[in-house]
Design a protein around this motif. Structure first.
Motif, mmCIF file in Angstrom:
data_model
loop_
_atom_site.group_PDB
_atom_site.id
_atom_site.type_symbol
_atom_site.label_atom_id
_atom_site.label_comp_id
_atom_site.label_asym_id
_atom_site.label_seq_id
_atom_site.Cartn_x
_atom_site.Cartn_y
_atom_site.Cartn_z
ATOM 1 N N UNK A 59 0.832 -1.206 0.000
ATOM 2 C CA UNK A 59 0.000 0.000 0.000
ATOM 3 C C UNK A 59 0.862 1.250 0.000
ATOM 4 N N UNK A 60 1.904 1.262 0.829
ATOM 5 C CA UNK A 60 2.804 2.409 0.901
ATOM 6 C C UNK A 60 3.501 2.645 -0.429
ATOM 7 N N UNK A 61 3.927 1.582 -1.072
ATOM 8 C CA UNK A 61 4.605 1.704 -2.354
ATOM 9 C C UNK A 61 3.654 2.246 -3.416
ATOM 10 N N UNK A 62 2.432 1.754 -3.411
ATOM 11 C CA UNK A 62 1.447 2.231 -4.377
ATOM 12 C C UNK A 62 1.139 3.713 -4.147
ATOM 13 N N UNK A 63 1.091 4.125 -2.888
ATOM 14 C CA UNK A 63 0.849 5.533 -2.578
ATOM 15 C C UNK A 63 2.005 6.402 -3.048
ATOM 16 N N UNK A 64 3.218 5.874 -2.952
ATOM 17 C CA UNK A 64 4.378 6.616 -3.469
ATOM 18 C C UNK A 64 4.219 6.866 -4.964
ATOM 19 N N UNK A 117 1.462 9.469 -5.656
ATOM 20 C CA UNK A 117 1.830 10.824 -5.255
ATOM 21 C C UNK A 117 2.581 11.551 -6.364
ATOM 22 N N UNK A 118 3.203 10.799 -7.256
ATOM 23 C CA UNK A 118 3.910 11.397 -8.390
ATOM 24 C C UNK A 118 3.025 11.476 -9.634
ATOM 25 N N UNK A 119 1.772 11.011 -9.524
ATOM 26 C CA UNK A 119 0.871 11.019 -10.665
ATOM 27 C C UNK A 119 1.008 9.820 -11.568
ATOM 28 N N UNK A 120 1.665 8.767 -11.074
ATOM 29 C CA UNK A 120 1.905 7.572 -11.892
ATOM 30 C C UNK A 120 1.045 6.426 -11.409
ATOM 31 N N UNK A 121 0.282 5.836 -12.309
ATOM 32 C CA UNK A 121 -0.548 4.675 -11.997
ATOM 33 C C UNK A 121 -0.009 3.458 -12.724
ATOM 34 N N UNK A 176 9.541 2.862 -12.492
ATOM 35 C CA UNK A 176 9.366 4.053 -11.656
ATOM 36 C C UNK A 176 10.703 4.748 -11.425
ATOM 37 N N UNK A 177 11.740 3.974 -11.152
ATOM 38 C CA UNK A 177 13.065 4.554 -10.943
ATOM 39 C C UNK A 177 13.550 5.281 -12.195
ATOM 40 N N UNK A 178 13.295 4.701 -13.359
ATOM 41 C CA UNK A 178 13.718 5.330 -14.605
ATOM 42 C C UNK A 178 12.961 6.633 -14.843
ATOM 43 N N UNK A 179 11.682 6.647 -14.511
ATOM 44 C CA UNK A 179 10.856 7.838 -14.731
ATOM 45 C C UNK A 179 11.226 8.975 -13.786
ATOM 46 N N UNK A 180 11.452 8.639 -12.505
ATOM 47 C CA UNK A 180 11.619 9.661 -11.482
ATOM 48 C C UNK A 180 13.077 9.991 -11.177
ATOM 49 N N UNK A 181 13.994 9.150 -11.630
ATOM 50 C CA UNK A 181 15.401 9.457 -11.488
ATOM 51 C C UNK A 181 15.980 9.122 -10.132
#
Length: 265
Positions: A124-129, A132-136, A152-157
């Protein structure tokens, strides 16, 4: 670098050491290259359906064109194997490696929390992270599925985007060890990924050794069974079930006696 004088206050000494360990700020070109490496790792760890198998030669060309690095070299080793395999063989190897062996499952929170309620909270915490960045997440995968975490790491850096990878470094080490023990070519992809992360600490190494010996938290059995699966014997059906139900894959394994319990790729 010479040791700091004993007269330096402890807090200052700690901050100086932290600054020494902190990686240099990446240039835009380096950030772009790093993001591409993470995306390639994500793609190569996904289920090798016909579309991915057909793209193998193009992926190999992309990796060959990257600036020389340990990560690129390991990915090149993997794509050399990938381009020489038939799709059916790739699918069988993937199922046997990641879906039927608990020790090399690609669901990262399992290694940290086992099949416990804490794992549900971690998901749940990971999904909320992500949200929070607008990524589903698309495709119905769990948020701790390694290709999802890599994307996610590639997108957010670096920084917040790669934080989940650093948090689950010990699980990644265990997956890498299992793949190496099984002599799976996928070990090259995990090796490439690990070269992009900070080196493991002594505490990390000790925790991985404990995980190998005892298994994830609150498990009734240790990793004796893990070791058996890593050497080639398959876990019985239902041994590892993700905390949320997933539909069967569209491509069954070649052996009709084996059942694949995995989310849609």
């Amino acid at each position: 670098m010479s040791p700091l004088p004993a007269s330096v206050p402890a807090l200052v000494r700690t901050r100086i050491r932290a600054a020494v360990r902190r990686p240099a700020r990446l240039t835009p070109e380096e950030r772009e290259e790093r993001a591409l490496l993470l995306r390639l790792c994500s793609l190569l760890l996904q289920y090798p359906d016909e579309e991915l198998a057909a793209s193998a030669a193009g992926l190999a060309d992309t990796i060959e064109a990257l600036p020389p690095s340990p990560a690129a070299a390991h990915l090149a080793h993997f794509t050399t194997w990938l381009t020489g395999q038939e799709t059916d063989a790739l699918e069988r190897h993937y199922v046997e490696t990641f879906d039927l062996r608990r020790r090399s499952s690609l669901y990262l929170t399992y290694y940290l929390h086992g099949d416990t309620r804490r794992r549900g909270m971690a998901l749940l915490t990971l999904n909320q992270r992500y949200r929070a960045t607008g990524w589903d997440i698309e495709g119905g995968e769990l948020p701790d599925y390694l290709p999802v975490v890599l994307e996610f790491a590639a997108l957010m850096g670096p920084g917040g985007g790669e934080a989940p990878l650093r948090q689950h470094r010990r699980g990644l080490e265990l997956i890498h060890r299992a793949l190496a023990d099984a002599e799976s070519p996928y070990r090259h992809v995990l090796t490439a990924l690990l070269t992009l992360l900070p080196p493991p600490t002594d505490a990390d190494r000790a925790a991985v050794a404990q995980l190998v010996a005892e298994g994830p938290p609150d498990e009734e059995v240790g990793l004796d069974s893990y070791g058996t699966y890593g050497e080639g014997a398959f876990a019985p059906p239902g041994t590892f079930v993700p905390p949320m139900a997933a539909s069967p894959t569209r491509v069954p394994p070649a052996d009709p006696t084996t059942t694949r319990m995995e989310g849609t790729r």
